[in-house]
Write an enzyme that holds these catalytic residues in place. Structure first.
Site, PDB file in Angstrom:
ATOM      1  N   HIS A 113       0.819  -1.135   0.059  1.00 42.56           N
ATOM      2  CA  HIS A 113      -0.068  -0.021  -0.126  1.00 42.56           C
ATOM      3  C   HIS A 113       0.749   1.291  -0.035  1.00 42.56           C
ATOM      4  O   HIS A 113       0.526   2.303   0.623  1.00 42.56           O
ATOM      5  CB  HIS A 113      -0.797  -0.100   1.237  1.00 42.56           C
ATOM      6  CG  HIS A 113      -2.025  -0.949   1.276  1.00 42.56           C
ATOM      7  ND1 HIS A 113      -3.115  -0.914   0.676  1.00 42.56           N
ATOM      8  CD2 HIS A 113      -1.772  -2.304   1.548  1.00 42.56           C
ATOM      9  CE1 HIS A 113      -4.081  -2.049   0.780  1.00 42.56           C
ATOM     10  NE2 HIS A 113      -3.029  -2.849   1.409  1.00 42.56           N
TER      11      HIS A 113
ATOM     12  N   ASN B 105     -10.222  -2.786   2.710  1.00 38.40           N
ATOM     13  CA  ASN B 105      -9.855  -2.853   1.138  1.00 38.40           C
ATOM     14  C   ASN B 105     -11.266  -2.528   0.489  1.00 38.40           C
ATOM     15  O   ASN B 105     -12.316  -2.570   0.890  1.00 38.40           O
ATOM     16  CB  ASN B 105      -9.301  -4.189   0.672  1.00 38.40           C
ATOM     17  CG  ASN B 105      -7.692  -4.514   1.099  1.00 38.40           C
ATOM     18  OD1 ASN B 105      -7.141  -3.514   1.329  1.00 38.40           O
ATOM     19  ND2 ASN B 105      -7.484  -5.283   1.235  1.00 38.40           N
TER      20      ASN B 105
HETATM   21 FE1  HDE Z   1      -2.364  -4.859   5.608  1.00 39.67          FE
HETATM   22  N1  HDE Z   1      -0.509  -3.790   5.951  1.00 39.67           N
HETATM   23  N2  HDE Z   1      -1.739  -6.628   5.936  1.00 39.67           N
HETATM   24  N3  HDE Z   1      -4.180  -5.763   4.942  1.00 39.67           N
HETATM   25  N4  HDE Z   1      -3.059  -2.981   4.676  1.00 39.67           N
HETATM   26  C1  HDE Z   1      -0.066  -2.631   5.949  1.00 39.67           C
HETATM   27  O1  HDE Z   1       0.942  -1.304   7.295  1.00 39.67           O
HETATM   28  C2  HDE Z   1      -0.537  -6.775   6.832  1.00 39.67           C
HETATM   29  C3  HDE Z   1      -4.375  -6.748   5.145  1.00 39.67           C
HETATM   30  C4  HDE Z   1      -4.280  -2.756   4.610  1.00 39.67           C
HETATM   31  O2  HDE Z   1      -3.129   3.445   3.861  1.00 39.67           O
HETATM   32  C5  HDE Z   1       1.131  -2.348   6.400  1.00 39.67           C
HETATM   33  O3  HDE Z   1       1.350   0.701   7.478  1.00 39.67           O
HETATM   34  C6  HDE Z   1      -0.594  -8.209   7.413  1.00 39.67           C
HETATM   35  C7  HDE Z   1      -5.749  -7.134   5.120  1.00 39.67           C
HETATM   36  C8  HDE Z   1      -4.512  -1.123   4.104  1.00 39.67           C
HETATM   37  O4  HDE Z   1      -1.428   3.319   5.646  1.00 39.67           O
HETATM   38  C9  HDE Z   1       1.555  -3.618   7.180  1.00 39.67           C
HETATM   39  C10 HDE Z   1      -1.543  -8.752   6.720  1.00 39.67           C
HETATM   40  C11 HDE Z   1      -6.220  -6.021   4.658  1.00 39.67           C
HETATM   41  C12 HDE Z   1      -3.072  -0.740   4.421  1.00 39.67           C
HETATM   42  C13 HDE Z   1       0.401  -4.581   6.628  1.00 39.67           C
HETATM   43  C14 HDE Z   1      -2.356  -7.846   6.000  1.00 39.67           C
HETATM   44  C15 HDE Z   1      -5.269  -4.920   4.673  1.00 39.67           C
HETATM   45  C16 HDE Z   1      -2.280  -2.037   4.944  1.00 39.67           C
HETATM   46  C17 HDE Z   1       2.057  -1.830   5.684  1.00 39.67           C
HETATM   47  C18 HDE Z   1      -1.838 -10.227   6.757  1.00 39.67           C
HETATM   48  C19 HDE Z   1      -7.892  -5.599   4.285  1.00 39.67           C
HETATM   49  C20 HDE Z   1      -2.501   0.544   3.882  1.00 39.67           C
HETATM   50  C21 HDE Z   1       2.199  -0.338   6.064  1.00 39.67           C
HETATM   51  C22 HDE Z   1      -2.241 -10.682   8.057  1.00 39.67           C
HETATM   52  C23 HDE Z   1      -8.709  -5.702   5.328  1.00 39.67           C
HETATM   53  C24 HDE Z   1      -3.029   1.405   5.165  1.00 39.67           C
HETATM   54  C25 HDE Z   1       1.406  -0.204   7.125  1.00 39.67           C
HETATM   55  C26 HDE Z   1      -2.505   3.092   4.962  1.00 39.67           C
HETATM   56  C27 HDE Z   1      -0.984  -1.735   5.098  1.00 39.67           C
HETATM   57  C28 HDE Z   1       0.314  -5.885   7.047  1.00 39.67           C
HETATM   58  C29 HDE Z   1      -3.449  -8.126   5.561  1.00 39.67           C
HETATM   59  C30 HDE Z   1      -5.462  -3.602   4.163  1.00 39.67           C
HETATM   60  C31 HDE Z   1       2.828  -4.276   6.568  1.00 39.67           C
HETATM   61  C32 HDE Z   1       0.510  -8.705   8.141  1.00 39.67           C
HETATM   62  C33 HDE Z   1      -6.553  -8.477   4.996  1.00 39.67           C
HETATM   63  C34 HDE Z   1      -5.489  -0.620   3.446  1.00 39.67           C
HETATM   64  O5  HDE Z   1       1.758  -3.493   8.496  1.00 39.67           O
END
Ligand code: HDE
Length: 707
Positions: A96, A169
Site C-alpha cells: 500500500h 480494502n
Molecule cells: Fe495490511 N498492511 N496486512 N491488509 N494493509 C499494511 O501497514 C498486513 C491486510 C491494508 O493507508 C502495512 O502501515 C499483514 C488485509 C491497508 O496506510 C503492514 C496482513 C487488509 C493498508 C500490513 C495484512 C489490509 C495496509 C504496510 C495479513 C484488508 C494501508 C504499511 C495478516 C482488510 C494503510 C502499514 C494505509 C498496510 C500488514 C492483510 C489492508 C505491513 C501482516 C486483510 C488498507 O503492516
C-alpha cells in the site's frame, strides 16, 4: 566584491510560508472542535530562518572563499539544509505504498446503542473527524494509479474515546486465511526478486505460481480479475472491513459485525484498455481526481453500513465467519446504514499527513472488538511493528495526523522524538503521590475498554480449521453472480495475466484450479490462451452451489448518473461558441464537469470569438473523461479526421463504451474513428446528457472479440 543574485526580503504570502496553526484552520467540520490533539506546527513567520531560528539573509549562495573559491566547511546553513534534504525520505510502506488521503468527518445517521456502546454510534447527527487513505497494494510509492490491483480503504476515526482505525480494502475478502502466509503473498506479487520487475503488476510468474499453489486465494482472484480492481475513481469504490468484528453493548452483549462503505456516487470501474491508457495519460489519475473534487467542493461521500449477526446465524452458514476468504452475501444478512463519511478537506501537506499516517487495526474503541480471524489476529501485531520501522520511533502517535483528538495520558515516557513534556513526579502506577498533594497521574477508568470474554480452549497447535477447507464455492458464487459482460471481462483478465506467465506448469495448475470454479470459465480462459484444458484439480472440499448474489455485480447496481463525472467537449477552429457553452452549461447542471479540449490550448479560432481550452488534445485523451461530445463544423471535422490524436480520442470513447454526442457535421471524424451508429451515439442536447450518464456495454461485441 560583487554580490550575486541575493534572496529578496521575505514577502508575506497567503500561507505565510508555514503550516497554518490549527486554530487558524477553517473549521471544515464541527468535529474539528474536538481539539488539536497535540498538533505540532512549524511556527510561521515571514523571515526565512535555519531550523534553529536564525534569520538568514542569503538563500542563494553558499559561503566561499572569494567569488570563485572553495566552499567553506563553516557554512552551517548549507550543511543544515543539505543534511535535512538528504534525509527527507522515509521507508515507503511495504504494501500500500502509493496512496492518497483526505480529511473529513463521520456522522452517525442511525444510532445503534442496542448493539454497541461505541461513542460514535450513539447520537444521531454527531460527527467525529476522520482521515482516510486510499491506496494500491503492489506498486511502490512512485508507481501509477491505475494498475489492476486491490485498493486499500483505510479510515482513522478520531472519536471521543480514542482513535478507531478501520483498515480495509475495496474487496470484501482476502487472498489468504492465515497471517503466516502474508510475506509469501507479498513477495510473490511484488517485483520478482532477481530482476526487480514488473512494477505494480500481478501479471507475472511468481504471483501466479504462488496463488496456483494456494487454492484458498481463488475467491479473491475472482475479485481481482473483475473490474473492481480497475476503479474509475477512489470516490466510486466500495470499502470493506473484510474480517468479522464484534460490536459490544453496555451490557457486554456481543454481536458479530462486518463493515461496509458504499459510495454515494455509485460503484464504477474502467475497462482494462482504458486503465492501461490512463496509466500513460495521467499516472496520477485517481490521486488528481480525489484532490480536484475535494478542492472544487464536490465532497465525496460514503455510507457506512453494518451486517450484524449472531452465533446461531454464523453456525448456520456453510462457511466459517472467521475465514477472511469468505463473505456473507447481503441477500443473507442485509446491510444497515449507520452513518456517512464525507471527505471535505485535502491535506495541507502530503508527507506530514498522507505519508505519515499510521493505521493500526489494533486501534479499537470501547464497544468494538476483534474476532479470532487468524488474519486479523496477525494484523494486530504487524501494523504497530511496521510503524516503528517507517516512522522511526515509538512516539509516532504524537505526529499530528496520528494523535488522538481526545485527551490521552499514561505513564509511557521518553523515547526518540519525544515531543510531549509530561510534568510532575508520577511516571509509574500505582502511586500514592496524591497523598503528598501531588498529581498522581491518570488512573484506569472503570468504563474503559475491556476485551470481550470469549471462551477458548483446545490444544496448542499449528492447525487450520476444517471449516476453512472450502476454497471454491464462493469463487463460483462470485463468478456466476456477474452479468455476462462482467464474466467476459474476468475471462479476458485471466487470459491477459496468464499470457504473461512463462512457466507452462503454472498456467496449467491455474487452469486446473479454475475448473473447480466454473467449467465454462476454465474453458474460455484455456481457449483464449490457446492451450488444452487440464482436468480440474483435486479440491480439499468439493465446491457446492451457494446460490447467487446479484449485488456483487458492478453492472447490476450501476447508477446511471453524471454526478461527479467528466464530459470531454472536443472542438477546434470554426466551432460555434454558443453550442459549446450551452452544452457545457447542461453538463454542469447535471452535476458533471465539462472539460474543453482542442488541438491547441489557447486562443482557438472558434466563432464568433476565440476560446481557450482546458486541455490540449494530445494531452487530454478521452480516457480521462466519462463521455465525450464533438462540437465541430464540417471543416473542423475534416481537419481533425487527419489528426491521429482526434481520431484516437473518438475511437477510444467508442471502444470504451462511452456516450458520444456530436454535431451532424462531425460525421467525417466519426467515420475516420470507425464509430458505428447505435445506442449512445447521439446528437447534442437532452439525449446526450441522458446517454452520458451510463456506459453502453451492449456495444462491446462490436469493438472487442470476446473470449
Ligand atoms: Fe495490511 N498492511 N496486512 N491488509 N494493509 C499494511 O501497514 C498486513 C491486510 C491494508 O493507508 C502495512 O502501515 C499483514 C488485509 C491497508 O496506510 C503492514 C496482513 C487488509 C493498508 C500490513 C495484512 C489490509 C495496509 C504496510 C495479513 C484488508 C494501508 C504499511 C495478516 C482488510 C494503510 C502499514 C494505509 C498496510 C500488514 C492483510 C489492508 C505491513 C501482516 C486483510 C488498507 O503492516
Amino acid at each position: 566584491m560583487a554580490k550575486t543574485p541575493n534572496s529578496k526580503p521575505a514577502r508575506p504570502t497567503k500561507r505565510a510560508g508555514a503550516t497554518r496553526p490549527a486554530a487558524a484552520r477553517p473549521a471544515a467540520t464541527d468535529a474539528a472542535e474536538l481539539g488539536a490533539g497535540g498538533e505540532l506546527h512549524q511556527r510561521g513567520g515571514d523571515a526565512l530562518t535555519t531550523n534553529h531560528g536564525l534569520p538568514l539573509s542569503d538563500n542563494q549562495n553558499s559561503l566561499r572563499q572569494g567569488s570563485r573559491g572553495p566552499t567553506l566547511l563553516e557554512d552551517f546553513a548549507l550543511r543544515e539544509k543539505i543534511f535535512h534534504f538528504d534525509h527527507e525520505r522515509i521507508p515507503e510502506r511495504i504494501v500500500h505504498a502509493r496512496g492518497s488521503g483526505a480529511h473529513g468527518f463521520f456522522e452517525c445517521t442511525a444510532p445503534i446503542p442496542g448493539l454497541t456502546r461505541a461513542s460514535l454510534f450513539q447520537t444521531k447527527g454527531e460527527r467525529v473527524p476522520v482521515f482516510c487513505r486510499f491506496s494500491t497494494v503492489a506498486g511502490g510509492a512512485g508507481s501509477v494509479d491505475t494498475p489492476r490491483d486491490v485498493r486499500g480503504f483505510a479510515v482513522k476515526f478520531y472519536t471521543h474515546e480514542g482513535n478507531w482505525d478501520l483498515v480495509g480494502n475495496n474487496i470484501p475478502v482476502f487472498f489468504i486465511q492465515d497471517a503466516l502466509k502474508f510475506p509469501d503473498l507479498v513477495h510473490a506479487v511484488k517485483m520478482e526478486a532477481d530482476r526487480g520487475f514488473p512494477q505494480a503488476a500481478s501479471a507475472h510468474d511468481t504471483f501466479w505460481d504462488f496463488v496456483s499453489l494456494m487454492p484458498e486465494s481463488t475467491h479473491m482472484i475472482m475479485w481481482a480479475m473483475s473490474d473492481r480492481t480497475i476503479p474509475r475513481s477512489f470516490r466510486m469504490i466500495e470499502g470493506f472491513g473484510v474480517h468479522t468484528f464484534r460490536l459490544v453493548n453496555d451490557e457486554g452483549v456481543a454481536t458479530f459485525v462486518k463493515f461496509h462503505w458504499r459510495p454515494r456516487l455509485g460503484l464504477q470501474s474502467t475497462l482494462w484498455d482504458e486503465a492501461v491508457k490512463l496509466a500513460g495519460a495521467d499516472p496520477d489519475f485517481l490521486r488528481r481526481d480525489l484532490w480536484d473534487s475535494i478542492d472544487s467542493g464536490a465532497f465525496p461521500e460514503w455510507d457506512l453500513a453494518v451486517q450484524t449477526f449472531d452465533q446461531e446465524l454464523a453456525d448456520s452458514l456453510p462457511y466459517d465467519i472467521l475465514d477472511a476468504t469468505k463473505l456473507i452475501p447481503e441477500e443473507i444478512v442485509p446491510l444497515h446504514v449507520v452513518g456517512r463519511m464525507v471527505l471535505d478537506r485535502n491535506p495541507d501537506n502530503f508527507f506530514a499527513e498522507t505519508e505519515q499516517v499510521a493505521f493500526l487495526p489494533s486501534n479499537i474503541v470501547p464497544g468494538i472488538d476483534f474476532s479470532n480471524d487468524p488474519l486479523l489476529q496477525g494484523r494486530l501485531f504487524s501494523y504497530l511493528d511496521t510503524q516503528k520501522s517507517r516512522l522511526g520511533t515509538t512516539n509516532f502517535h504524537q505526529i499530528p495526523v496520528n494523535a488522538p483528538k481526545c485527551p490521552f495520558a499514561n505513564f509511557q515516557r521518553d523515547g526518540m522524538m519525544q515531543t510531549l513534556v509530561p510534568t510532575g513526579r508520577a511516571n509509574y502506577e500505582p502511586n500514592s503521590l496524591d497523598l503528598a498533594g501531588e498529581h498522581p497521574g491518570p488512573r484506569p477508568p472503570a468504563d474503559g475498554f475491556g476485551t470481550y470474554a470469549e471462551e477458548a480452549d483446545g490444544p496448542k497447535a499449528r492447525v487450520r480449521s476444517e471449516t476453512f477447507a472450502d476454497h471454491y464455492s464462493q469463487a463460483r458464487l462470485f463468478f456466476r453472480s456477474q452479468t455476462p459482460v462482467e464474466q467476459t471481462h474476468m475471462v479476458s483478465a485471466l487470459v491477459f495475466e496468464l499470457s504473461k506467465v512463462t512457466l507452462a506448469p503454472v498456467r496449467n495448475r491455474m487452469l486446473a484450479n479454475l475448473g473447480n470454479v466454473d467449467a465454462s470459465l476454465a474453458e474460455r480462459v484455456a481457449a483464449g490462451l490457446g492451450c488444452p484444458l487440464p482436468a480440474a484439480s483435486p479440491a480439499a472440499s468439493d465446491p457446492i452451489d451457494l446460490g447467487l448474489s446479484p449485488t456483487l455485480s458492478i453492472v447490476n447496481k450501476a447508477r446511471h448518473t453524471l454526478t461527479g463525472r467528466k464530459v470531454g467537449i472536443l472542438f477546434t477552429d470554426g466551432s460555434p461558441v454558443a453550442k459549446i457553452t450551452k452544452l457545457a452549461a447542461a453538463v454542469t447542471k447535471a452535476g458533471a464537469t465539462p472539460v474543453l479540449i482542442a488541438p491547441k490550448l489557447l486562443q482557438v479560432a472558434t466563432k464568433p470569438t476565440p476560446m481557450d481550452a482546458d486541455g490540449q488534445l494530445a494531452g487530454t485523451p478521452s480516457v480521462t473523461c466519462d463521455a465525450v461530445a464533438v462540437v465541430v463544423t464540417e471543416r473542423g471535422a475534416a481537419a481533425l479526421a487527419a489528426d491521429s490524436a482526434a481520431v484516437q480520442f473518438v475511437a477510444d470513447a467508442f471502444a470504451h463504451l462511452k456516450a458520444i454526442g456530436h454535431t451532424p457535421e462531425a460525421q467525417v471524424l466519426l467515420d475516420a474513428a470507425r464509430v458505428q451508429a447505435g445506442d449512445g451515439v447521439v446528437g447534442l442536447g437532452a439525449d446526450f446528457i441522458a446517454a452520458a450518464a451510463r456506459r453502453f456495454y451492449e456495444r462491446e461485441a462490436l469493438v472487442r472479440p470476446l473470449p
